[in-house]
Design an enzyme around this catalytic site. Structure first.
Site, PDB file in Angstrom:
ATOM      1  N   GLY A 174       0.816  -1.220   0.000  1.00 21.87           N
ATOM      2  CA  GLY A 174       0.000   0.000   0.000  1.00 21.87           C
ATOM      3  C   GLY A 174       0.841   1.257   0.000  1.00 21.87           C
ATOM      4  O   GLY A 174       1.910   1.305   0.607  1.00 21.87           O
ATOM      5  N   ASN A 177       5.331  -6.360   5.239  1.00 23.96           N
ATOM      6  CA  ASN A 177       5.543  -7.770   5.567  1.00 23.96           C
ATOM      7  C   ASN A 177       5.661  -8.645   4.324  1.00 23.96           C
ATOM      8  O   ASN A 177       6.580  -9.467   4.208  1.00 23.96           O
ATOM      9  CB  ASN A 177       4.381  -8.343   6.384  1.00 23.96           C
ATOM     10  CG  ASN A 177       3.850  -7.377   7.411  1.00 23.96           C
ATOM     11  OD1 ASN A 177       3.674  -6.206   7.107  1.00 23.96           O
ATOM     12  ND2 ASN A 177       3.614  -7.860   8.602  1.00 23.96           N
ATOM     13  N   THR A 218       5.341   1.002   5.921  1.00 26.29           N
ATOM     14  CA  THR A 218       3.918   0.718   6.104  1.00 26.29           C
ATOM     15  C   THR A 218       3.325   1.718   7.071  1.00 26.29           C
ATOM     16  O   THR A 218       3.893   1.987   8.132  1.00 26.29           O
ATOM     17  CB  THR A 218       3.633  -0.702   6.630  1.00 26.29           C
ATOM     18  OG1 THR A 218       2.245  -0.770   6.979  1.00 26.29           O
ATOM     19  CG2 THR A 218       4.432  -1.067   7.854  1.00 26.29           C
ATOM     20  N   ILE A 219       2.178   2.284   6.704  1.00 26.90           N
ATOM     21  CA  ILE A 219       1.516   3.199   7.636  1.00 26.90           C
ATOM     22  C   ILE A 219       1.019   2.440   8.857  1.00 26.90           C
ATOM     23  O   ILE A 219       0.779   3.028   9.895  1.00 26.90           O
ATOM     24  CB  ILE A 219       0.334   3.955   6.996  1.00 26.90           C
ATOM     25  CG1 ILE A 219      -0.765   3.010   6.499  1.00 26.90           C
ATOM     26  CG2 ILE A 219       0.795   4.873   5.888  1.00 26.90           C
ATOM     27  CD1 ILE A 219      -2.104   3.709   6.322  1.00 26.90           C
ATOM     28  N   ASP A 220       0.857   1.121   8.742  1.00 28.15           N
ATOM     29  CA  ASP A 220       0.304   0.344   9.857  1.00 28.15           C
ATOM     30  C   ASP A 220       1.260   0.203  11.035  1.00 28.15           C
ATOM     31  O   ASP A 220       0.850  -0.163  12.118  1.00 28.15           O
ATOM     32  CB  ASP A 220      -0.098  -1.051   9.369  1.00 28.15           C
ATOM     33  CG  ASP A 220      -1.292  -0.991   8.438  1.00 28.15           C
ATOM     34  OD1 ASP A 220      -2.135  -0.092   8.631  1.00 28.15           O
ATOM     35  OD2 ASP A 220      -1.379  -1.820   7.515  1.00 28.15           O
ATOM     36  N   MET A 260      -7.597   3.469   9.524  1.00 29.47           N
ATOM     37  CA  MET A 260      -7.067   2.239   8.938  1.00 29.47           C
ATOM     38  C   MET A 260      -6.375   1.369   9.983  1.00 29.47           C
ATOM     39  O   MET A 260      -5.802   1.875  10.941  1.00 29.47           O
ATOM     40  CB  MET A 260      -6.082   2.562   7.809  1.00 29.47           C
ATOM     41  CG  MET A 260      -6.757   2.884   6.483  1.00 29.47           C
ATOM     42  SD  MET A 260      -5.527   3.167   5.175  1.00 29.47           S
ATOM     43  CE  MET A 260      -6.609   3.325   3.743  1.00 29.47           C
ATOM     44  N   GLY A 261      -6.353   0.065   9.749  1.00 27.93           N
ATOM     45  CA  GLY A 261      -5.728  -0.889  10.650  1.00 27.93           C
ATOM     46  C   GLY A 261      -6.642  -2.083  10.866  1.00 27.93           C
ATOM     47  O   GLY A 261      -7.615  -1.985  11.597  1.00 27.93           O
ATOM     48  N   ARG A 262      -6.339  -3.205  10.178  1.00 25.49           N
ATOM     49  CA  ARG A 262      -7.154  -4.408  10.360  1.00 25.49           C
ATOM     50  C   ARG A 262      -6.703  -5.166  11.606  1.00 25.49           C
ATOM     51  O   ARG A 262      -7.519  -5.702  12.336  1.00 25.49           O
ATOM     52  CB  ARG A 262      -7.021  -5.357   9.146  1.00 25.49           C
ATOM     53  CG  ARG A 262      -7.425  -4.767   7.821  1.00 25.49           C
ATOM     54  CD  ARG A 262      -8.904  -4.499   7.702  1.00 25.49           C
ATOM     55  NE  ARG A 262      -9.717  -5.688   7.482  1.00 25.49           N
ATOM     56  CZ  ARG A 262     -11.057  -5.665   7.440  1.00 25.49           C
ATOM     57  NH1 ARG A 262     -11.708  -4.525   7.618  1.00 25.49           N
ATOM     58  NH2 ARG A 262     -11.737  -6.757   7.217  1.00 25.49           N
ATOM     59  N   ARG A 264      -3.229   7.918   4.284  1.00 24.64           N
ATOM     60  CA  ARG A 264      -1.961   7.306   3.896  1.00 24.64           C
ATOM     61  C   ARG A 264      -1.227   8.098   2.817  1.00 24.64           C
ATOM     62  O   ARG A 264      -0.050   7.822   2.551  1.00 24.64           O
ATOM     63  CB  ARG A 264      -2.158   5.851   3.456  1.00 24.64           C
ATOM     64  CG  ARG A 264      -2.781   5.665   2.084  1.00 24.64           C
ATOM     65  CD  ARG A 264      -2.909   4.174   1.774  1.00 24.64           C
ATOM     66  NE  ARG A 264      -3.330   3.965   0.410  1.00 24.64           N
ATOM     67  CZ  ARG A 264      -3.789   2.815  -0.066  1.00 24.64           C
ATOM     68  NH1 ARG A 264      -3.898   1.760   0.729  1.00 24.64           N
ATOM     69  NH2 ARG A 264      -4.142   2.702  -1.327  1.00 24.64           N
TER      70      ARG A 264
END
Lengths: 407, 407
Positions: A11, A113, A142-144, A188-190, A301
């Site tokens: 992403g 990842n 990654t923004i996560d 965002m964030g699963r 993002r």
């Protein structure tokens, strides 16, 4: 001839091109690299031999700066996983054949990842085959903020800064009417709630931020949520709530599944609602006050215009570090940030074995969430604060940030 | 004692506090005003006599600058329409009684069409009663840019700048994958498409912006929309579409009603979908490619962090102009901007009879939309360009813009 190939995957973020700029600067200044090539659309562009000669497109400090302030992967991206090494080596043979054809000795892959899985497998293949003149190195993104092996991830700080500033603006906006109202903002964030936690930074200057914060790491209980909201509505008119898109109940089911509407439109299709929309409908039904939901969507993002200076600088440094690792003949490593201290904020740049990173996730520790499960702790804030500091000096033209578009 | 009262009304913007700062600066520097009072929650705060002494809360240039960079109405807002003067004079008698009690000679109301209705009625009441020592003046505000009598509206330029920058960032983001995908971005505007038109400014530096733009002034035809999207998908992978929330078909029905889902959730409630969501479902059904919709939601009106310098400066000037009008003993006028030239951009500050403004709407002229009804013309761009110029020098603390909170 020793050429370097760089590609981007996963992403988009506001900082992934800063890392690209770092890789390019590292290659240009090393004196050890002939061609600097960019593969378009990640590893897919390698298979397609879709390469850009970056010396033609990005020359000099001004263009490197422009690239570093351009959001989203300038070389394009992909979501493509290489096959298991034990099962099928054909893809790896093909990649090495292409590398040989284009005299590529160094391959830098910037991503999360999944991208580190590519670095891991490809370098393992080379090692297994005794190939000692191709060096494969990863650079994180990654923004996560969910990558292992690095204190935090490039792109996260800028997204966190956008989220903190935006929550403070939304809070100002919602405060103007003197009627009871709930505003649910989905972040965002699963699987990792780092970005949602960053909403707490909206309180950084003493003004109110979100009243309630729910991370996806904590089991979400709709009854407790409703009672939390009711309690806040007793105290104040406007209640702003931050939630992770991936909030789940104690059985691990997404809230959007648990409270599923079962609604179908007149094409007979199911409605797919996000967590924010589901909770909006729940509050309307059970509490009955004015309520709305907001998704920060792609904006969180790709908001390069409010990138964190710390994030952009570190992202460039990580690109340079990754390039240097490859040029030093290292393999199967990812450039990483080691934090030495929160205040004053000090970091070191290093590298870690990519096998420690790939296919793993770093979540928010349970002890960094408050006991009620509806806010974050001071420890989490101490971790986050330095990452949104400083405003990247963005160059504007005609009223909007100037971007560098490569293809 | 001659006191001045100022209040804010209608939807928040990123510039309404700059106008408030202008009013306050005008009052402070005039030497003609004793107390400078702010009513909390607009005209409702007048009835409630809920006044803030602004000399205590805002003193000196630094605090005025902070106020000017704080988004959303710092004095709070309301949506409250005074009764018709011919039918019921009680409200007006009450207001004048309160003004007398607090020795208020000057009343500045900052807001949009409805707020100018309040200015119009209240000044007409005073004139009718021969009250010659209370002066009621309006200052414009609305992100919708739909006020008559002024070339453009404070708050619009900043929202337009956010929209232009955000569309350019969304376009960069959507460009990274090489799969066919449609992204529909819904912009505020029920009746006027000015903000949606501003999405075209994302192309300002030669990079791609939205592929298609649909304003609410043009009758929306879902079949033509689908054929436009199909044609763009032939040419490019990522198709970004800008639409006004208020797009309607040729019979005047909102698209969200025309293509209504008829869906109900398991509480039996109708789903209320925005235009973007409705078109997202339509594209999924009829074209079948990857599609998503994005609402710019509150962010577009409160993004003070990317305010237009031109907008913030003009908003302050309009506040000063409104204050000056009142101090000069004028009544029933609204401060306004007269444009002298696009390039170089030159304006004058003036005042217009508020009766020419209240309860009317200025829409995008039909000739400023292209023939196909899916984009804007160069004339519209020439009008818009100067309004997003310049970056307001926002003061940050702890990584987020510093705000001034008054209550």
């Amino acid at each position: 001839m020793k050429n370097l190939l760089v590609a981007q995957s996963g992403g988009p973020t506001a900082a992934i091109n800063a890392t690209l700029a770092g890789v390019i600067a590292g290659a240009y200044t090393s004196g050890k690299v002939d061609k600097v090539l960019g593969a378009v659309n990640g590893i897919q562009g390698v298979f397609a031999e879709n390469f850009i000669d970056l010396r033609e497109k990005v020359s000099g400090a001004e263009q490197l700066d422009l690239l570093a302030q351009t959001p989203a992967a300038a070389l394009g991206s992909c979501r493509f996983k290489l096959k298991d090494l034990e099962k099928d080596q054909e893809q790896f043979e093909e990649i090495v054949r292409i590398f040989r054809k284009h005299e590529i000795s160094y391959f830098i892959y910037i991503g999360g990842n999944d991208s580190m899985d590519t670095v891991d497998k490809l370098s393992a293949y080379c090692a297994g085959k005794g190939i000692d003149d191709i060096f494969v190195v990863g650079a994180p993104k990654t923004i996560d903020n969910d990558l292992m092996g690095t204190d935090h991830c490039p792109g996260f700080g800028s997204a966190a800064k956008y989220i903190a500033a935006t929550f403070s603006e939304i809070e100002r906006d919602c405060h103007v009417y003197n009627t009871k109202a709930v505003t649910i903002v989905e972040v965002m964030g699963r699987n990792a709630g780092w970005l949602t936690a960053a909403s707490a930074l909206a309180r950084g200057n003493g003004e109110p931020g979100p009243a309630l914060i729910y991370l996806c790491e904590t089991a979400f209980d709709t009854e407790r949520f409703l009672s939390d909201v009711r309690a806040k509505l007793e105290e104040q008119d406007a209640v702003v709530v931050a939630i992770s898109e991936g909030i789940r109940n104690k059985d691990g089911a997404y809230i959007s599944e648990e409270v599923q509407s079962g609604a179908v439109d007149n094409f007979g299709h199911s409605y797919i609602s996000g967590s924010g929309k589901v909770l909006e409908n729940l509050v309307r039904e059970k509490i009955g006050c004015k309520v709305r939901s907001i998704e920060l969507n792609l904006m969180q993002r790709c908001a390069g215009h409010i990138a964190s200076a710390v994030d952009i600088q570190e992202s460039r440094m990580l690109g340079m570090t990754a390039c240097q690792c490859a040029l030093e003949g290292r393999n199967a490593v990812m450039a990483a940030i080691i934090r030495k201290s929160d205040e004053p904020y000090e970091v070191e740049f290093a590298s870690v074995p990519v096998s420690e990173v790939s296919n793993r996730e770093k979540k928010v520790p349970a002890e960094w969430v408050n006991e009620a499960g509806n806010d974050v702790t001071e420890e989490l804030l101490s971790y986050l604060r330095p990452l949104i500091r400083g405003e990247n000096a963005v160059r504007y033209e005609n009223g909007i940030p100037k971007h560098l578009v490569l293809y």
